[in-house]
Design a protein around this motif. Structure first.
Motif, PDB file in Angstrom:
ATOM      1  N   ALA A  82      -0.784   3.747  -0.086  1.00  0.00           N
ATOM      2  CA  ALA A  82       0.344   3.449  -0.965  1.00  0.00           C
ATOM      3  C   ALA A  82       0.822   2.016  -0.757  1.00  0.00           C
ATOM      4  O   ALA A  82       1.294   1.359  -1.680  1.00  0.00           O
TER       5      ALA A  82
ATOM      6  N   GLU B 285      -1.061  -0.471  -0.075  1.00  0.00           N
ATOM      7  CA  GLU B 285      -2.025  -1.395  -0.707  1.00  0.00           C
ATOM      8  C   GLU B 285      -2.664  -0.655  -1.872  1.00  0.00           C
ATOM      9  O   GLU B 285      -3.824  -0.223  -1.798  1.00  0.00           O
ATOM     10  N   PRO B 286      -1.941  -0.496  -2.959  1.00  0.00           N
ATOM     11  CA  PRO B 286      -2.404   0.363  -4.045  1.00  0.00           C
ATOM     12  C   PRO B 286      -3.664  -0.134  -4.754  1.00  0.00           C
ATOM     13  O   PRO B 286      -4.295   0.624  -5.469  1.00  0.00           O
ATOM     14  N   SER B 287      -4.025  -1.395  -4.567  1.00  0.00           N
ATOM     15  CA  SER B 287      -5.240  -1.834  -5.244  1.00  0.00           C
ATOM     16  C   SER B 287      -6.414  -1.957  -4.276  1.00  0.00           C
ATOM     17  O   SER B 287      -7.446  -2.528  -4.609  1.00  0.00           O
ATOM     18  N   SER B 288      -6.247  -1.370  -3.108  1.00  0.00           N
ATOM     19  CA  SER B 288      -7.315  -1.455  -2.121  1.00  0.00           C
ATOM     20  C   SER B 288      -8.238  -0.254  -2.197  1.00  0.00           C
ATOM     21  O   SER B 288      -7.858   0.860  -1.859  1.00  0.00           O
TER      22      SER B 288
ATOM     23  N   GLY C  96       4.729  -2.932   5.567  1.00  0.00           N
ATOM     24  CA  GLY C  96       5.371  -3.045   4.260  1.00  0.00           C
ATOM     25  C   GLY C  96       4.351  -3.056   3.153  1.00  0.00           C
ATOM     26  O   GLY C  96       3.260  -2.497   3.291  1.00  0.00           O
ATOM     27  N   LEU C  97       4.705  -3.647   2.041  1.00  0.00           N
ATOM     28  CA  LEU C  97       3.808  -3.718   0.899  1.00  0.00           C
ATOM     29  C   LEU C  97       3.096  -5.071   0.935  1.00  0.00           C
ATOM     30  O   LEU C  97       3.605  -6.078   0.437  1.00  0.00           O
ATOM     31  N   LYS C  98       1.908  -5.045   1.496  1.00  0.00           N
ATOM     32  CA  LYS C  98       1.192  -6.305   1.739  1.00  0.00           C
ATOM     33  C   LYS C  98       0.912  -7.050   0.446  1.00  0.00           C
ATOM     34  O   LYS C  98       1.049  -8.259   0.365  1.00  0.00           O
ATOM     35  N   GLU C  99       0.495  -6.290  -0.548  1.00  0.00           N
ATOM     36  CA  GLU C  99       0.071  -6.953  -1.788  1.00  0.00           C
ATOM     37  C   GLU C  99       1.238  -7.645  -2.473  1.00  0.00           C
ATOM     38  O   GLU C  99       1.064  -8.655  -3.152  1.00  0.00           O
TER      39      GLU C  99
END
Lengths: 550, 568
Positions: A323, A325-328, B213-216
Motif C-alpha cells: 500500500a 508503494e502502490p505502483s511497485s 511512509g508513502l515513498k512514491e
C-alpha cells in the motif's frame, strides 16, 4: 501505532449460497421428452433446455453440445451450456461458452450476468464490475443487474457504490429481501450499525428465512450487549443454515458472556472445524477451555491462535508495504509469495495479478501466477499465464513443463508432449517433465513407457510425487502389487496432499476389494476438488461395484 | 457502634491548609444530590496557576519515533506539606533540530493551589529525552523520591529532604540501558521496601532511523512498532540499602514486548501486587504474583492479552479500578485508532470478560488514539468514572491517506452504575472539548477542595490542569495513609469504604495510566452519604485496620498502628 487493520468479514452475502445461483434462461418446451440425436441445432437446444429443467444434467450437456456442434454461432445454445457449466463449477468451460455467446448475441442479458458472476467467482472483480455496468447501462430496468453490480462492488469493498446500486435495485423491486440484507451488510461494513439494523429487520420481515439477515442482526446485537435479543436471531440463523460461521461465532460470544462455557466450547469447536483460520474462534475457544478447566486444550488453542496471528501479521506487513508503494510490482510479488507460503491462495492470486498488471514484464510474477493457477485447477487462466511467462523468458524449462501440465489437463496431449520435450531440451534433468511424459504414456495405456518415464523422474528426484503416484496407478491398472501401489500413493500424498492421490488410494483399495476404504479415500478426493469429473466417475464405480478387481 | 475517637490512633488532619495569597481553594460544603454531573465543569487553570510549561518533542522533520511517545507527569508531595506538587517530564532536541532550545523537565511546588517552578532550586537537571515518571519513598527516609524514564539513562532523584534532589540512578543500579517509557514502584516481595518495574519499548537508534511512509509520494510518516524489535522490561528488586538488583529473569517477567503502559494491582485479592503491562502491537501481559518472588504470565488465559476477537492491539495506557464496586479490580487499556479501548471486567475467578462494546466505552473510542487513562470519581457519586486522553501521532494524516485528526478530544465516561457508561466530555466545559495531542494524565485533588482534578500532558504543547469545579457537591472522604515504618507512602495499601451495603475499593498505587502517576491520597466519593460506616485498611505490612463512622468531607491522615490490629 500502525495503519489500521481490515476486519475479517465473516458475514455472508444473502442468496442461499456464497455466489448466488446463476439465473438461467428457461424456454419452455411445449412437448415433453427429447431425443439425444436431434436433427437440428434448434431442436438440440430446445431439448437441452428441457433436460436442464428436468434435472438431467448429463443429457443437457450432451444436447447443448450437439446444438453448438450443429450451429457454432447459436449464441443462446452456448449461453445455456455455459450456464450449466457454471452451475457445475466447471468454470473454464463455462467461461469459454459464455464469452462466445456474448460475442455472438450481445443482447442475451442473462449471459452477460452469468459471465459477470463467473468473473466474480474467479476473483476477477474488476471485469465483473465492468460487465455489470454494461448490463445496467443497457438495461437499467433490471433489478437483478443492479443487485449483481452491487454485490460485485461489495466484494471489492466499494461500499458507497454498492449501497447506491442496492438502493437502485430496491427501487425497482422493493420486495427483494436479499438486496435489503446485503444493503445492511454494506452499512455494517461502514460502521453504520443503526442503518444496518434497519435493513436487516426489514429483510427479515419480508423473508424470515433469510439466514444471513438473522445472523448478522444477531451479531450486531451481541456486540451491543443485547444478548437476550441476539440469541433467538442467531439460533434461527443457524437453524436455517448450520454452516453460517459468523452466526455460530457470535452465538459463542453470547454464551461466553452468559458464562455458559460448556456450550460455548461446542459452538467454537464447530467454528474452527469449518474454518481453521478463524483467529477469534481459536482465541475464544482457548479462553472457554480455560474456563471449563481444560488447560491443556486451552494452551493448544492458544498456540494455534498465536501461529495464525503471526501469519496474519506477516501478511499485514506486506500488505502495508504494498500500500505504501502502490505502483511497485515487486511489492505485490512479495505479498503474493508470503500469502502463497501461508496457504492464502486467493490473496496470493490477487497479489500476483496485481504485480503483473503493474508490470507485465515481471517474469517472476508471471511464473508465480501461472503456477498457482495451475495448482488451483484454473487451467485456462494458467495456460494464458504460462504463455505470457514464456514470452518473457522462453528458456525456462520449468515454464515449459508447467505449460505442458496445463495442456495435458485440458486434453491437449500433443501440445503437452511438445512442451515436455521443450522443457527437457533445456534441462534434461527436470524430473517434473519426465513425470509429465510418464502420465501422457499412462493415459495412452502405454504402461511400460510410462514406467520408464516415471522411473527416470524418480531417479532424478526421489520426492517426485507425481511420479510416485504414476507408479501406483500403473500397478492399479495392471491390478498387481496393490499394496505397493497403496504405499506409493500414500508416499506421494505425504509429500504433496493433492486430491488426485486420494483417488489413486481409492482405486488401489477398490481393486483390492476394500470397498469401505475405497469410498473413504474417494470422498477425501472429492472434498479436495468437488469439480473433478474423474473423481465422480470413480465414486460411481465404487458405489456401483462395477469393474472391481475382485 | 464505636466512634472513631475511641482507642484508635487516628489524627484528624484538616483539609484546609494555610490560606496563602492566591489560594483558589473553595470551602468544602457539599450540597445534597448525587447526580450533579450537569453542575461539574473542568476548567484549565495551568497557566493561571503558574504552570508555564511547553512540552518539546525535539522534532526535526526526520520523524524519529521517539517524538510520538510524548511525556507524562506526576503529582507527588515532595515537600511533605500535604498538598500534591507536580513534576512534568520533557523531551529534548533530536538530530536535525535547528530551532531554539526547548524547555526541560520541571518541578512545581504547590503553594495553596498555585504553583511555583522550583526546578533549579531542587537541583534537577534533565539528562536525556524524557518520557515517564513515578514517585515513591524507595529509601524509606520519609520523603518521596522520583524515578524518571528516558531514552538514555533513566534518573532516580533521591529526595534529600530539604527541597533538593540528587540523581543516584547509577549508584542505585537503575540507569536501565533500554528505551524506557512507563514505570511504577511497588513492594512486590512484601519485604517492606519499594521495588521498581520499568517498561521498555523498542530497539531503536537515532542514527539508524528508517524511512517510513508513502515513498512514491514522498510523505514521510513515523514508523510503526512492527519495524523494530521489542526490548525486555526490567524488574528491580530493592536491596534495602539504597541499591537495586535486576531480577527480571529470575522473577519470570522477561519478555520482549513493546511496552508503553504499566500498572500494579492485586487483581486476584490474594494480598500481593500483580502487574499488568500494555504493549504496543504485541500481547499485553498480566503477571500474577505467586507470592514467592516470581510471577506467572496469565494474560492470554485470563482474557486480557488481546481484543475480544483474538487480535493483538496497540496498547498504550492502562489502569486498574473497581468500576462496578464488586470488590475486584477491573482493567482498562487504551489502544490505537481503528481499535476500541479495552475495558475488562474482573469476574473474580481469575478471568476477565471483555466488556468494551457492551459497556459503551469501546465504540466511541474507535476513531481516536488513546493514551493516558484512569478510573476516578469525577462527581463523587461513589462510582468510578473513566478518563481517556486522546491524540494522534501523525501530523500529516491527510497526506498519508488516513482518516482522523491530529488533535483529538479527550473522553470522560460517566458510570451509569448498570455496567455501561456515557461519554459526556462535551458537557463538562470548553476545556474538556479541546482537541489536542494529549498523552499522559495524572489525577489529584490539587486544590484540596474535595474533588479530583486532572493534569493532562500534551505532545509538543502546554499541559492542561483541569480544575474540577462542582465535583465536591457530592460528599467525599480523602485518606492519607501514614505507615508505621515512617515511609512517606503506603504504596500497596488497600482501602475499602463501606456505606450501608455498598462498598468501594481503592489501592494506593505508584504509576498508572500512561507515563504518569496520581497523588498517593485515596479519595472516595460518597454521594449523599455523610459518613463512611466502615473503613477497612489493609496496610502493606500486612496489618489490618478498621475505622467506623468516619465523617465525610475531610482529608483524614490515618497512621498505621504499630502493634496488633486496630479494633472496632
Amino acid at each position: 501505532m500502525p495503519f489500521p487493520r481490515r476486519k475479517a468479514n465473516r458475514r455472508r452475502f444473502a442468496g442461499g449460497g456464497r455466489w448466488g445461483a446463476p439465473l438461467v434462461i428457461l424456454l419452455l418446451s411445449a412437448a415433453g421428452g427429447f431425443s439425444l440425436e436431434p436433427q437440428t441445432a434448434a431442436d438440440a437446444y430446445r431439448d437441452g433446455v428441457d433436460a436442464m429443467r428436468g434435472g438431467k444434467t448429463a443429457d443437457a450437456i450432451t444436447l447443448l453440445r450437439r446444438a453448438v456442434e450443429l450451429d457454432p454461432n447459436l449464441g443462446k445454445a452456448r449461453g445455456a451450456l455455459g450456464t450449466l457449466y457454471l452451475q457445475l463449477g466447471r468454470l473454464d468451460e463455462a467461461e469459454e461458452q459464455l464469452r462466445r455467446a456474448r460475442e455472438l448475441e450481445p443482447g442475451l442479458v442473462q449471459v452477460s450476468i452469468n459471465l459477470a458472476q463467473l468473473c466474480a467467482r474467479m476473483d476477477r472483480n474488476v471485469e465483473s464490475i465492468a460487465i455489470y455496468r454494461d448490463v445496467v447501462r443497457d438495461h437499467p430496468e433490471l433489478a437483478a443487474a443492479h443487485a449483481g453490480l452491487a454485490a460485485a462492488c461489495q466484494r471489492t469493498q466499494q461500499y458507497a457504490d454498492a449501497i447506491a446500486s442496492y438502493r437502485r435495485a430496491l427501487e425497482i423491486d422493493p420486495n427483494a429481501p436479499e438486496s435489503l440484507a446485503n444493503l445492511g451488510s454494506c452499512h455494517e461494513a461502514l460502521g453504520q450499525e443503526d442503518r444496518a439494523v434497519e435493513c436487516y429487520e426489514a429483510a427479515i420481515k419480508k423473508n424470515p428465512k433469510l439466514a444471513m439477515a438473522q445472523g448478522n442482526l444477531g451479531g450486531i446485537l451481541q456486540k451491543r450487549g443485547e444478548m437476550d435479543r441476539a440469541i433467538p436471531l442467531l439460533e434461527e440463523a443457524l437453524r436455517l443454515n448450520p454452516e453460517f460461521i459468523g452466526a455460530r461465532y457470535s452465538l459463542a460470544l453470547v454464551l461466553i458472556e452468559k458464562k455458559d462455557y460448556g456450550r460455548a466450547v461446542k459452538e467454537l469447536e464447530a467454528v474452527v472445524a469449518r474454518d481453521a483460520d478463524h483467529i477469534g474462534a481459536h482465541y475464544n475457544l482457548s479462553r472457554a477451555y480455560f474456563r471449563v478447566n481444560r488447560p491443556e486444550d486451552g494452551k493448544r488453542e492458544m498456540e494455534a491462535q498465536r501461529r495464525l496471528r503471526e501469519i496474519s501479521d506477516e501478511i499485514d506487513l506486506r500488505q502495508k508495504a504494498a500500500a505504501g508503494e502502490p505502483s511497485s510490482s515487486q511489492r505485490q510479488l512479495e505479498l503474493g509469495i508470503v500469502c502463497e507460503r501461508h496457504g492464502r491462495t486467493r490473496l496470493a492470486i490477487e497479489a500476483y495479478r496485481a504485480a503483473v498488471a503493474l508490470n507485465n514484464g515481471n517474469a517472476a510474477a508471471q511464473q508465480k501466477l501461472a503456477s498457482i493457477l495451475l495448482r488451483e485447477g484454473r487451467l485456462r487462466e494458467s495456460l494464458t499465464a504460462f504463455q505470457a511467462a514464456l514470452r518473457l523468458d522462453p528458456n525456462q524449462a520449468v515454464l515449459h513443463a508447467g505449460l505442458a501440465d496445463a495442456l495435458r489437463l485440458t486434453g491437449n496431449a500433443e501440445g503437452a508432449a511438445a512442451e515436455y520435450q521443450a522443457a527437457l531440451r533445456l534441462d534434461p534433468r527436470l524430473s517434473a517433465a519426465h513425470a509429465g511424459i510418464g502420465t501422457l504414456f499412462l493415459q495412452r495405456g502405454q504402461l511400460d513407457m510410462a514406467r520408464a518415464a516415471y522411473q527416470k523422474a524418480l531417479d532424478l528426484d526421489p520426492q517426485a510425487h507425481a511420479a510416485l503416484d504414476g507408479m501406483a496407478r500403473i500397478r492399479v491398472a495392471q491390478n498387481t502389487d496393490l499394496d505397493e501401489a497403496l504405499s506409493l500413493a500414500e508416499q506421494a500424498l505425504r509429500i504433496a496432499p493433492l486430491p488426485r492421490y486420494h483417488e489413486t488410494i481409492a482405486l488401489a483399495h477398490w481393486r483390492a476389494g476394500r470397498k469401505a476404504e475405497a469410498l473413504a479415500a474417494i470422498q477425501l478426493a472429492i472434498a479436495g476438488d468437488g469439480r473433478n469429473a474423474s473423481f465422480q466417475r470413480t465414486l460411481a464405480q465404487i458405489q456401483g461395484g462395477t469393474g472391481s478387481g475382485k | 457502634m464505636r466512634r472513631a475517637s475511641l482507642a484508635l490512633c487516628v489524627e484528624l488532619a484538616l483539609a484546609l491548609g494555610s490560606l496563602a495569597a492566591g489560594c483558589r481553594r473553595t470551602p468544602s460544603t457539599p450540597t445534597s444530590g448525587v447526580d450533579g454531573n450537569a453542575a461539574v465543569q473542568f476548567v484549565d487553570v495551568a497557566e493561571a496557576s503558574g504552570i508555564h510549561f511547553t512540552h518539546f518533542d525535539g522534532r526535526s522533520g526526520r520523524k524519529y519515533v521517539l517524538e510520538i511517545v510524548g511525556s507524562g507527569a506526576t503529582f507527588f508531595d515532595y515537600d511533605g506539606d500535604a498538598d500534591p506538587d507536580i513534576y512534568l517530564v520533557n523531551g529534548a532536541a533530536l538530530p536535525g533540530y535547528e530551532g531554539p532550545p526547548g524547555s526541560t523537565d520541571r518541578l512545581y511546588e504547590n503553594r495553596g493551589g498555585s504553583f511555583t517552578d522550583v526546578t533549579e532550586k531542587a537541583g534537577i537537571r534533565q539528562s536525556a529525552y524524557g518520557h515517564g515518571c513515578a514517585a515513591g519513598d524507595y529509601d524509606g527516609d520519609g520523603d518521596l523520591d522520583l524515578y524518571v524514564t528516558r531514552f538514555g539513562d533513566n534518573a532516580l532523584y533521591r529526595n534529600n529532604g530539604n527541597g533538593t534532589f540528587t540523581d543516584v540512578a547509577k549508584e542505585a543500579g537503575v540507569t536501565e540501558p533500554n528505551w524506557s517509557t512507563s514505570c511504577a514502584f511497588a513492594d512486590y516481595d512484601l519485604d517492606g521496601d519499594l521495588d521498581l518495574y520499568v517498561v521498555n519499548y523498542l530497539e531503536f537508534s537515532v542514527a539508524e532511523n528508517p524511512w517510513c511512509g508513502l515513498k512514491e509520494k514522498g510523505f514521510r510518516a513515523y514508523c510503526e512498532p512492527n519495524n523494530f524489535p521489542g526490548q525486555p522490561d526490567a524488574l528491580y528488586r530493592n536491596n534495602g540499602n539504597g541499591t537495586f538488583t535486576n531480577v527480571t529473569k529470575e522473577a519470570g517477567v522477561l519478555d520482549r514486548g513493546k511496552g508503553l503502559g504499566v500498572v500494579w494491582g492485586d487483581y486476584d485479592n490474594d494480598g500481593d501486587p500483580d502487574l499488568y503491562v500494555a504493549n504496543d502491537s504485541t500481547e499485553n501481559l498480566l503477571y500474577r504474583n505467586r507470592g514467592n518472588g516470581t510471577f506467572e504470565e496469565v494474560g492470554f488465559a485470563s482474557g486480557v492479552a488481546v481484543s475480544q476477537d483474538g487480535v493483538v492491539q496497540n496498547g498504550m495506557g492502562t489502569a486498574f479500578g473497581d468500576w462496578n464496586n464488586d470488590g475486584w479490580l477491573d482493567l482498562i487499556v487504551t489502544n490505537y485508532a481503528k481499535q476500541m479501548n479495552s475495558l475488562y471486567r474482573n469476574d473474580g475467578d481469575g478471568f476477565f470478560t471483555d466488556v468494551s462494546t457492551s459497556s459503551r466505552t469501546g465504540a466511541v473510542s474507535y476513531p481516536e488514539v488513546g493514551w493516558g487513562t484512569e478510573f476516578f470519581d469525577y462527581d463523587n457519586d461513589g462510582w468510578l468514572d473513566i478518563f481517556v486522553a486522546n491524540g494522534h501521532l501523525h501530523d500529516n494524516l491527510a497526506d498519508l491517506g488516513q482518516e482522523g485528526t491530529y488533535g483529538q478530544r479527550n473522553f470522560l465516561f460517566k458510570n451509569r452504575r448498570d455496567g455501561t457508561f456515557d461519554e459526556i466530555s462535551n458537557q463538562l466545559g470548553p476545556s474538556m472539548r479541546l482537541e489536542e495531542v494529549s498523552r499522559g494524565a495524572a489525577f489529584a485533588d490539587y486544590d484540596l477542595d474535595g474533588d479530583v482534578d486532572i493534569l493532562v500532558t500534551n505532545s509538543h504543547g502546554p499541559p492542561r490542569l483541569l480544575r474540577n469545579d462542582g465535583g465536591n457537591r457530592g460528599h467525599w472522604l480523602a485518606i492519607l495513609l501514614a505507615p508505621a515504618n515512617g515511609h512517606a507512602d503506603a504504596i500497596g495499601a488497600r482501602v475499602i469504604a463501606r456505606v450501608g451495603s455498598a462498598m468501594q475499593l481503592r489501592e494506593v498505587r505508584s504509576g498508572s495510566g500512561y507515563l504518569s502517576q496520581n497523588e498517593l491520597k485515596v479519595i472516595f466519593g460518597l454521594g449523599d452519604a455523610t459518613a463512611v460506616d466502615r473503613l477497612e485498611i489493609a496496610w502493606p505490612s500486612g496489618r489490618k485496620q478498621v475505622l467506623e463512622h468516619v465523617p465525610a468531607n475531610q482529608t483524614l491522615t490515618v497512621r498505621e498502628p504499630r502493634e496488633g490490629t486496630a479494633g472496632k
